[in-house]
Design a protein around this motif. Structure first.
Motif, PDB file in Angstrom:
ATOM      1  N   PHE A  88       0.321  -1.044   0.422  1.00  0.00           N
ATOM      2  CA  PHE A  88      -0.420   0.334  -0.099  1.00  0.00           C
ATOM      3  C   PHE A  88       0.570   1.658   0.232  1.00  0.00           C
ATOM      4  O   PHE A  88       0.514   2.477  -0.867  1.00  0.00           O
ATOM      5  N   ALA A  89       2.062   1.514   1.096  1.00  0.00           N
ATOM      6  CA  ALA A  89       2.639   2.255   0.762  1.00  0.00           C
ATOM      7  C   ALA A  89       3.722   2.663  -0.916  1.00  0.00           C
ATOM      8  O   ALA A  89       3.778   4.419  -1.406  1.00  0.00           O
ATOM      9  N   ILE A  90       3.511   1.789  -2.070  1.00  0.00           N
ATOM     10  CA  ILE A  90       4.326   1.789  -2.895  1.00  0.00           C
ATOM     11  C   ILE A  90       2.922   2.423  -3.788  1.00  0.00           C
ATOM     12  O   ILE A  90       2.931   3.295  -4.817  1.00  0.00           O
ATOM     13  N   LEU A  91       2.212   2.300  -3.460  1.00  0.00           N
ATOM     14  CA  LEU A  91       0.837   1.701  -3.926  1.00  0.00           C
ATOM     15  C   LEU A  91       0.215   3.520  -3.656  1.00  0.00           C
ATOM     16  O   LEU A  91       0.166   4.726  -4.985  1.00  0.00           O
ATOM     17  N   THR A  92       0.812   4.446  -2.352  1.00  0.00           N
ATOM     18  CA  THR A  92       0.556   5.651  -2.339  1.00  0.00           C
ATOM     19  C   THR A  92       1.419   6.423  -3.483  1.00  0.00           C
ATOM     20  O   THR A  92       1.241   7.654  -3.505  1.00  0.00           O
ATOM     21  N   ASN A  93       2.724   5.780  -3.098  1.00  0.00           N
ATOM     22  CA  ASN A  93       4.379   6.128  -3.717  1.00  0.00           C
ATOM     23  C   ASN A  93       4.081   6.872  -5.304  1.00  0.00           C
ATOM     24  O   ASN A  93       3.651   8.249  -5.488  1.00  0.00           O
ATOM     25  N   ILE A  94       3.170   5.508  -6.207  1.00  0.00           N
ATOM     26  CA  ILE A  94       2.710   5.829  -7.300  1.00  0.00           C
ATOM     27  C   ILE A  94       1.904   7.164  -7.936  1.00  0.00           C
ATOM     28  O   ILE A  94       2.070   7.602  -8.394  1.00  0.00           O
ATOM     29  N   VAL A  95       0.241   6.561  -6.969  1.00  0.00           N
ATOM     30  CA  VAL A  95      -0.662   7.730  -6.797  1.00  0.00           C
ATOM     31  C   VAL A  95      -0.041   9.308  -6.823  1.00  0.00           C
ATOM     32  O   VAL A  95      -0.512  10.375  -7.511  1.00  0.00           O
ATOM     33  N   LEU A  96       0.406   9.293  -5.820  1.00  0.00           N
ATOM     34  CA  LEU A  96       1.326  11.053  -5.696  1.00  0.00           C
ATOM     35  C   LEU A  96       2.132  11.643  -6.152  1.00  0.00           C
ATOM     36  O   LEU A  96       2.090  12.292  -6.292  1.00  0.00           O
ATOM     37  N   ILE A  97       2.916  10.539  -6.622  1.00  0.00           N
ATOM     38  CA  ILE A  97       3.594  10.959  -7.876  1.00  0.00           C
ATOM     39  C   ILE A  97       3.264  11.262  -8.938  1.00  0.00           C
ATOM     40  O   ILE A  97       3.715  12.798 -10.366  1.00  0.00           O
ATOM     41  N   THR A  98       2.064  10.615  -9.690  1.00  0.00           N
ATOM     42  CA  THR A  98       1.042  10.997 -10.845  1.00  0.00           C
ATOM     43  C   THR A  98       0.782  12.284 -10.577  1.00  0.00           C
ATOM     44  O   THR A  98       0.995  12.904 -11.853  1.00  0.00           O
ATOM     45  N   THR A  99       0.170  12.283  -9.764  1.00  0.00           N
ATOM     46  CA  THR A  99      -0.815  13.891  -9.424  1.00  0.00           C
ATOM     47  C   THR A  99      -0.153  14.642  -9.430  1.00  0.00           C
ATOM     48  O   THR A  99      -0.228  16.502  -9.296  1.00  0.00           O
ATOM     49  N   ALA A 100       1.543  14.946  -8.550  1.00  0.00           N
ATOM     50  CA  ALA A 100       2.413  16.085  -8.455  1.00  0.00           C
ATOM     51  C   ALA A 100       2.745  15.962  -9.702  1.00  0.00           C
ATOM     52  O   ALA A 100       3.093  17.672 -10.127  1.00  0.00           O
ATOM     53  N   ILE A 101       2.937  15.324 -10.896  1.00  0.00           N
ATOM     54  CA  ILE A 101       3.334  16.204 -12.109  1.00  0.00           C
ATOM     55  C   ILE A 101       2.868  16.769 -12.722  1.00  0.00           C
ATOM     56  O   ILE A 101       3.727  18.337 -13.242  1.00  0.00           O
ATOM     57  N   PRO A 102       1.454  17.243 -12.982  1.00  0.00           N
ATOM     58  CA  PRO A 102       1.058  17.703 -13.851  1.00  0.00           C
ATOM     59  C   PRO A 102       0.233  19.174 -13.128  1.00  0.00           C
ATOM     60  O   PRO A 102       0.393  20.549 -13.564  1.00  0.00           O
ATOM     61  N   ILE A 103       0.548  19.301 -11.590  1.00  0.00           N
ATOM     62  CA  ILE A 103       0.359  20.375 -10.492  1.00  0.00           C
ATOM     63  C   ILE A 103       1.839  20.924 -10.672  1.00  0.00           C
ATOM     64  O   ILE A 103       1.511  22.342  -9.801  1.00  0.00           O
ATOM     65  N   HIS A 104       2.644  19.989 -10.532  1.00  0.00           N
ATOM     66  CA  HIS A 104       4.092  20.991 -10.394  1.00  0.00           C
ATOM     67  C   HIS A 104       4.591  21.137  -9.069  1.00  0.00           C
ATOM     68  O   HIS A 104       4.920  22.334  -8.456  1.00  0.00           O
ATOM     69  N   ASN A 105       4.018  19.899  -8.129  1.00  0.00           N
ATOM     70  CA  ASN A 105       4.206  19.938  -6.852  1.00  0.00           C
ATOM     71  C   ASN A 105       5.567  19.095  -6.099  1.00  0.00           C
ATOM     72  O   ASN A 105       5.437  18.315  -5.723  1.00  0.00           O
ATOM     73  N   TYR A 106       6.447  20.233  -6.862  1.00  0.00           N
ATOM     74  CA  TYR A 106       7.942  19.409  -6.416  1.00  0.00           C
ATOM     75  C   TYR A 106       7.836  18.263  -5.123  1.00  0.00           C
ATOM     76  O   TYR A 106       8.750  17.787  -5.513  1.00  0.00           O
ATOM     77  N   PRO A 107       8.050  19.327  -4.337  1.00  0.00           N
ATOM     78  CA  PRO A 107       7.689  18.751  -2.599  1.00  0.00           C
ATOM     79  C   PRO A 107       7.504  17.069  -2.705  1.00  0.00           C
ATOM     80  O   PRO A 107       8.454  16.439  -2.546  1.00  0.00           O
ATOM     81  N   THR A 108       6.813  17.210  -3.217  1.00  0.00           N
ATOM     82  CA  THR A 108       5.828  16.115  -3.462  1.00  0.00           C
ATOM     83  C   THR A 108       6.368  14.753  -4.101  1.00  0.00           C
ATOM     84  O   THR A 108       6.710  13.644  -4.047  1.00  0.00           O
ATOM     85  N   LEU A 109       6.859  15.586  -5.235  1.00  0.00           N
ATOM     86  CA  LEU A 109       6.841  14.809  -6.325  1.00  0.00           C
ATOM     87  C   LEU A 109       8.462  14.123  -5.797  1.00  0.00           C
ATOM     88  O   LEU A 109       8.508  13.168  -5.841  1.00  0.00           O
ATOM     89  N   VAL A 110       9.814  14.920  -5.540  1.00  0.00           N
ATOM     90  CA  VAL A 110      10.797  14.050  -4.824  1.00  0.00           C
ATOM     91  C   VAL A 110      10.576  13.935  -3.707  1.00  0.00           C
ATOM     92  O   VAL A 110      11.349  12.855  -3.895  1.00  0.00           O
ATOM     93  N   LEU A 111       9.626  13.479  -3.058  1.00  0.00           N
ATOM     94  CA  LEU A 111       9.587  12.948  -1.410  1.00  0.00           C
ATOM     95  C   LEU A 111       9.502  11.320  -2.054  1.00  0.00           C
ATOM     96  O   LEU A 111       9.981  10.327  -1.148  1.00  0.00           O
ATOM     97  N   HIS A 112       8.458  11.242  -3.089  1.00  0.00           N
ATOM     98  CA  HIS A 112       7.574  10.215  -2.946  1.00  0.00           C
ATOM     99  C   HIS A 112       8.396   9.396  -4.139  1.00  0.00           C
ATOM    100  O   HIS A 112       8.290   7.884  -4.389  1.00  0.00           O
ATOM    101  N   THR A 113       9.389  10.152  -5.084  1.00  0.00           N
ATOM    102  CA  THR A 113      10.735   9.850  -5.842  1.00  0.00           C
ATOM    103  C   THR A 113      11.576   9.255  -5.160  1.00  0.00           C
ATOM    104  O   THR A 113      11.804   7.561  -5.502  1.00  0.00           O
ATOM    105  N   VAL A 114      11.391   9.855  -4.103  1.00  0.00           N
ATOM    106  CA  VAL A 114      12.783   9.632  -2.999  1.00  0.00           C
ATOM    107  C   VAL A 114      12.184   7.475  -2.167  1.00  0.00           C
ATOM    108  O   VAL A 114      12.697   6.592  -2.034  1.00  0.00           O
ATOM    109  N   LEU A 115      11.054   7.648  -1.662  1.00  0.00           N
ATOM    110  CA  LEU A 115      11.022   6.274  -1.206  1.00  0.00           C
ATOM    111  C   LEU A 115       9.865   5.670  -1.692  1.00  0.00           C
ATOM    112  O   LEU A 115       9.926   4.116  -1.372  1.00  0.00           O
ATOM    113  N   LEU A 116      10.034   5.449  -3.107  1.00  0.00           N
ATOM    114  CA  LEU A 116       9.093   4.430  -3.739  1.00  0.00           C
ATOM    115  C   LEU A 116      10.315   3.207  -4.181  1.00  0.00           C
ATOM    116  O   LEU A 116       9.867   1.898  -3.439  1.00  0.00           O
ATOM    117  N   PRO A 117      11.304   3.567  -4.523  1.00  0.00           N
ATOM    118  CA  PRO A 117      12.881   2.803  -4.420  1.00  0.00           C
ATOM    119  C   PRO A 117      12.526   1.716  -3.082  1.00  0.00           C
ATOM    120  O   PRO A 117      13.043   1.242  -3.035  1.00  0.00           O
TER     121      PRO A 117
END
Length: 223
Positions: free
Chosen positions: A37-66
């Protein structure tokens, strides 16, 4: 509808689904579904952070996913290794990544009979002897695991180092944490310890039978 509105709706939808995954994660008691579920959360937040340019969230979950993927792989590998040991050679080498090194000198006593048991040991090198029974333990042997399962949690024998060597130790607390995180690990661990117990009983029965055969032969014949 322009792209800004699409991005806004995508972000809102992503936040909604991410919130569901976060709540589900908090309700998990074991590690494998929690990591999924943590992996799914990371993927969802990365996907939604890209179009709205939410870079802090994008960076955080890009690190947490691997990191979450690695931890999931580690736990699945642990269960596979324990299961394999149960079905093959009863080895406990799978515990090595969770153990700490300890160097021993000849004459050093690692633990005494009747003292409280808090850890188990894996023999890497050197020579070791269970004093009360006189049993020599070979390289690769695990000793001290039964103290965790006994009601009193005390040592049944004294363990002495008879030649300099290296052992690995792991606390019962850490093994219990692995069990809580993944019940499948606990199930196979109990099967493995039980198999080793029956193996030891078989060896003792063989030694007893051998001593019984030797006794009459050693007895002096009547004059």
């Amino acid at each position: 509808m322009d792209t800004s509105h699409l991005a806004e709706h995508a972000g809102a939808a992503g936040s909604f689904f991410a919130s569901i995954f976060v709540v589900a994660t908090l309700s998990m008691r074991t590690m494998i579904p929690l990591r999924v579920f943590a992996i799914l959360t990371n993927i969802v937040l990365i996907t939604t952070a890209i179009p709205i340019h939410n870079y802090p969230t994008l960076v955080l979950h890009t690190v947490l996913l691997p990191l979450n993927v690695y931890r999931l792989h580690q736990m699945l590998q642990l269960v596979r290794n324990v299961k394999k040991s149960v079905n093959s050679d009863l080895s406990m080498e799978w515990l090595k990544p969770f153990m700490t090194e300890r160097r021993c000198k000849a004459g050093e006593v690692l633990f005494y009979k009747d003292e409280k048991a808090e850890s188990m040991y894996y023999i890497v090198s050197g020579r070791y002897r269970l004093v009360e029974s006189g049993i020599e333990l070979p390289v690769g042997a695990i000793v001290g695991e039964f103290g965790m399962l006994s009601p009193s949690n005390v040592r049944t024998q004294t363990l002495e180092c008879t030649a300099d060597g290296l052992i690995l130790s792991v606390s019962y607390d850490q093994v219990e944490q692995l069990y809580v995180q993944n019940p499948a690990f606990g199930f196979y661990f109990l099967r493995l310890v039980s198999a080793r117990l029956f193996e030891n009983i078989g060896r003792l029965e063989e030694r007893l039978a051998l001593e019984t055969v030797k006794a009459p032969a050693a007895a002096p014949s009547p004059a």
